[in-house]
Motif scaffolding. Structure first.
Motif, PDB file in Angstrom:
ATOM      1  N   ARG A 236       0.811  -1.214   0.000  1.00 10.48           N
ATOM      2  CA  ARG A 236       0.000   0.000   0.000  1.00 10.48           C
ATOM      3  C   ARG A 236       0.845   1.265   0.000  1.00 10.48           C
ATOM      4  NH1 ARG A 236      -4.932  -1.220   4.302  1.00 10.48           N
ATOM      5  NH2 ARG A 236      -5.846  -3.006   3.167  1.00 10.48           N
ATOM      6  N   ASP A 237       2.099   1.162   0.423  1.00  5.48           N
ATOM      7  CA  ASP A 237       2.949   2.344   0.526  1.00  5.48           C
ATOM      8  C   ASP A 237       3.220   2.958  -0.841  1.00  5.48           C
ATOM      9  OD1 ASP A 237       2.986   1.662   3.141  1.00  5.48           O
ATOM     10  OD2 ASP A 237       5.064   0.998   3.213  1.00  5.48           O
ATOM     11  N   THR A 238       3.439   4.265  -0.841  1.00  6.77           N
ATOM     12  CA  THR A 238       3.896   4.971  -2.035  1.00  6.77           C
ATOM     13  C   THR A 238       5.385   5.262  -1.861  1.00  6.77           C
ATOM     14  OG1 THR A 238       1.746   5.985  -2.447  1.00  6.77           O
ATOM     15  CG2 THR A 238       3.661   7.044  -3.447  1.00  6.77           C
ATOM     16  N   PHE A 239       6.183   4.895  -2.846  1.00  6.57           N
ATOM     17  CA  PHE A 239       7.624   5.032  -2.768  1.00  6.57           C
ATOM     18  C   PHE A 239       8.088   6.203  -3.635  1.00  6.57           C
ATOM     19  CE2 PHE A 239       6.473   0.624  -2.134  1.00  6.57           C
ATOM     20  CZ  PHE A 239       7.188   0.270  -0.998  1.00  6.57           C
ATOM     21  N   ALA A 240       9.219   6.754  -3.271  1.00  2.13           N
ATOM     22  CA  ALA A 240       9.799   7.863  -4.027  1.00  2.13           C
ATOM     23  C   ALA A 240      11.190   7.464  -4.501  1.00  2.13           C
ATOM     24  CB  ALA A 240       9.874   9.129  -3.168  1.00  2.13           C
ATOM     25  N   GLY A 241      11.564   7.976  -5.672  1.00  2.00           N
ATOM     26  CA  GLY A 241      12.880   7.685  -6.220  1.00  2.00           C
ATOM     27  C   GLY A 241      13.373   8.842  -7.062  1.00  2.00           C
ATOM     28  N   ARG A 242      14.591   8.673  -7.572  1.00  2.00           N
ATOM     29  CA  ARG A 242      15.205   9.714  -8.385  1.00  2.00           C
ATOM     30  C   ARG A 242      15.853   9.074  -9.613  1.00  2.00           C
ATOM     31  NH1 ARG A 242      16.082  14.887  -7.308  1.00  2.00           N
ATOM     32  NH2 ARG A 242      15.399  14.535  -5.169  1.00  2.00           N
ATOM     33  N   VAL A 243      15.619   9.669 -10.776  1.00  2.00           N
ATOM     34  CA  VAL A 243      16.186   9.158 -12.025  1.00  2.00           C
ATOM     35  C   VAL A 243      17.709   9.317 -12.001  1.00  2.00           C
ATOM     36  CG1 VAL A 243      16.302   9.483 -14.524  1.00  2.00           C
ATOM     37  CG2 VAL A 243      14.100   9.631 -13.340  1.00  2.00           C
ATOM     38  N   TYR A 244      18.429   8.222 -12.310  1.00  2.00           N
ATOM     39  CA  TYR A 244      19.892   8.299 -12.335  1.00  2.00           C
ATOM     40  C   TYR A 244      20.486   7.939 -13.698  1.00  2.00           C
ATOM     41  CZ  TYR A 244      20.603   3.222 -12.327  1.00  2.00           C
ATOM     42  OH  TYR A 244      20.631   1.894 -12.683  1.00  2.00           O
ATOM     43  N   ALA A 245      19.687   7.347 -14.584  1.00  2.00           N
ATOM     44  CA  ALA A 245      20.238   6.967 -15.885  1.00  2.00           C
ATOM     45  C   ALA A 245      19.146   6.932 -16.940  1.00  2.00           C
ATOM     46  CB  ALA A 245      20.920   5.603 -15.802  1.00  2.00           C
ATOM     47  N   LEU A 246      19.506   7.391 -18.159  1.00  2.00           N
ATOM     48  CA  LEU A 246      18.621   7.330 -19.316  1.00  2.00           C
ATOM     49  C   LEU A 246      19.350   6.617 -20.445  1.00  2.00           C
ATOM     50  CD1 LEU A 246      18.054  10.228 -17.775  1.00  2.00           C
ATOM     51  CD2 LEU A 246      16.593  10.640 -19.739  1.00  2.00           C
ATOM     52  N   ASN A 265      15.447   1.008  -0.086  1.00  4.69           N
ATOM     53  CA  ASN A 265      14.678  -0.214   0.150  1.00  4.69           C
ATOM     54  C   ASN A 265      15.144  -0.896   1.435  1.00  4.69           C
ATOM     55  OD1 ASN A 265      12.806  -2.261  -0.418  1.00  4.69           O
ATOM     56  ND2 ASN A 265      14.283  -3.441  -1.579  1.00  4.69           N
ATOM     57  N   ARG A 266      15.271  -0.103   2.486  1.00  4.76           N
ATOM     58  CA  ARG A 266      15.784  -0.654   3.741  1.00  4.76           C
ATOM     59  C   ARG A 266      14.853  -1.696   4.340  1.00  4.76           C
ATOM     60  NH1 ARG A 266      16.698   4.805   3.732  1.00  4.76           N
ATOM     61  NH2 ARG A 266      18.891   5.444   3.708  1.00  4.76           N
ATOM     62  N   SER A 267      13.558  -1.553   4.125  1.00  2.00           N
ATOM     63  CA  SER A 267      12.602  -2.516   4.672  1.00  2.00           C
ATOM     64  C   SER A 267      12.433  -3.741   3.772  1.00  2.00           C
ATOM     65  CB  SER A 267      11.243  -1.846   4.878  1.00  2.00           C
ATOM     66  OG  SER A 267      10.755  -1.309   3.658  1.00  2.00           O
ATOM     67  N   ARG A 268      13.068  -3.736   2.603  1.00  7.03           N
ATOM     68  CA  ARG A 268      13.030  -4.859   1.662  1.00  7.03           C
ATOM     69  C   ARG A 268      11.606  -5.179   1.204  1.00  7.03           C
ATOM     70  NH1 ARG A 268      16.547  -9.710   4.047  1.00  7.03           N
ATOM     71  NH2 ARG A 268      15.746 -10.648   2.143  1.00  7.03           N
ATOM     72  N   LEU A 269      10.773  -4.136   1.108  1.00  9.11           N
ATOM     73  CA  LEU A 269       9.425  -4.325   0.578  1.00  9.11           C
ATOM     74  C   LEU A 269       9.430  -4.434  -0.936  1.00  9.11           C
ATOM     75  CD1 LEU A 269       7.389  -1.805   2.784  1.00  9.11           C
ATOM     76  CD2 LEU A 269       7.451  -4.302   2.989  1.00  9.11           C
ATOM     77  N   LEU A 270      10.448  -3.833  -1.566  1.00  4.21           N
ATOM     78  CA  LEU A 270      10.553  -3.864  -3.024  1.00  4.21           C
ATOM     79  C   LEU A 270      11.376  -5.080  -3.423  1.00  4.21           C
ATOM     80  CD1 LEU A 270      11.264  -0.084  -3.676  1.00  4.21           C
ATOM     81  CD2 LEU A 270       9.095  -1.293  -3.942  1.00  4.21           C
TER      82      LEU A 270
END
Length: 358
Positions: A236-246, A265-270
């Protein structure tokens, strides 16, 4: 004649009765003419002001974003294999458990290589003794330089053979190349494996990576550092990230640009392979002009909206930008404070008098 007379009298009597019945409701015709005169021009279809709704244009914060699908991929991944063939002597990891970089994972039996090394060690000792004697004889000029060089070369060859053998023996110990989590192993202790045998997969999932693709028309609006938010199935969580490569090319088959982003991903949910729905922010504005979509009227060669000008409708050509679920950005043609008419657009005409409900 009697019959004709009777018919006429009957009609007259019916007419009189009808007038007596209807008079209280409609009165006599000559009594209605003044009422028509008092009604004035409106009774004859004079135009009235059209009732419409409107909004006053105010600056709004606009976040232009697109939603695409993607997939969680591991930060690092490999299938553990041995560089040499042999029988597994020991497995030193637990499936699904974390391991540290440099940790011993697998030991291959190399008793034959150890025996060869011991043999080479004795040979080297013998050649060291021979080289020493030949050097002493050379110093007394009892032998030629060529004879000494031959003894030295044999010693160096033995040393090199030991180095090669040590390298092969070192390959019998398979160690973790990075911190990660072991997958399900494919072999058992005592099994004979070759360089093509998969022992187990090793994943690094902290941080996790999200891979997705956007249509080529957005390629100029995406850059490293762009932020994303995403959700995954089963979480159910919404995660945030940042683009590092194209990817430095557009896929000619799908006309899309492949992108990767990093996410903690410290909680290893992903977990690798999860389906994701990614929201990518393309641009942000603090003072955009937004109007309801229904207020914008497409026409040949462009678009227009109706605005209020001195209690009358005025058509204004506009340029549009970003579209949201309910609103459309106006990039030119309107100013802050304008009143945009949002209803009755099909009936509105240039200069028509309107009453606006804000």
């Amino acid at each position: 004649m009697n019959r004709v007379l009777k018919g006429v009298l009957t009609i007259v009597i019916i007419g009189v009765i009808a007038m007596i019945i209807l008079y209280p409701k409609i009165g006599w015709p000559w009594e209605q003419e003044p009422a028509a005169e008092q009604a004035g021009p409106a009774a004859f279809g004079a135009p009235r002001a059209l009732q419409v709704s409107g909004v006053v244009v105010q600056p709004e914060r606009l976040v232009d974003r697109i939603t695409v699908t993607g997939e969680v991929v591991p930060n690092e991944f490999l299938e553990l294999k041995s560089e040499i063939s042999g029988k597994i002597e020991g497995l030193f990891f637990d499936e699904g458990k974390p391991v540290r970089k440099g940790q011993l994972l697998v030991k291959i039996n190399v008793d034959d290589l150890l025996a060869q090394r011991e043999k080479l060690s004795y040979t080297k000792q013998l050649r060291e003794t021979l080289e020493l004697r030949q050097r002493q004889l050379l110093e007394r000029e009892a032998i030629s330089q060529e004879e000494y060089d031959q003894a030295l070369a044999e010693l160096q060859t033995s040393a090199a053979d030991i180095v090669v053998l040590d390298t092969e023996i070192a390959k019998s110990e398979i160690r973790a190349p990075f911190d990660g989590v072991m997958g399900i192993r494919q072999v058992s202790p005592g099994a004979y494996i070759t360089s093509s045998t998969i022992i187990a997969p090793l994943y690094s999932i902290q941080p996790a990576k999200v891979e997705f693709a956007v249509p080529a028309k957005y390629s100029a609006q995406v850059s490293t550092g762009s932020t994303i938010t995403f959700t995954t199935e089963g979480v159910r969580d919404t995660f945030a990230g940042r683009v590092y490569a194209l990817e430095p090319r557009i896929d000619p088959a799908t006309r899309t640009l492949r992108i990767r982003a990093l996410c903690a991903n410290r909680s290893r949910l992903l977990l690798p392979g999860q389906f994701t729905r990614v929201n990518l922010v393309l641009s942000e504005q603090d003072s955009a002009i937004m109007v309801p979509t229904e207020a914008v009227i497409p026409e040949l060669g462009g678009t227009k909206v109706f605005v209020l000008r001195q209690k009358r409708a005025a058509a204004v050509p506009v340029q549009t930008g970003v579209r949201t679920d309910t609103h459309l950005e106006i990039t030119s043609g309107l100013s802050i404070g304008d009143t945009v008419l949002t209803s009755g657009t099909l009936q509105l005409r240039q200069g028509m008098e309107v009453n606006v409900n804000l």
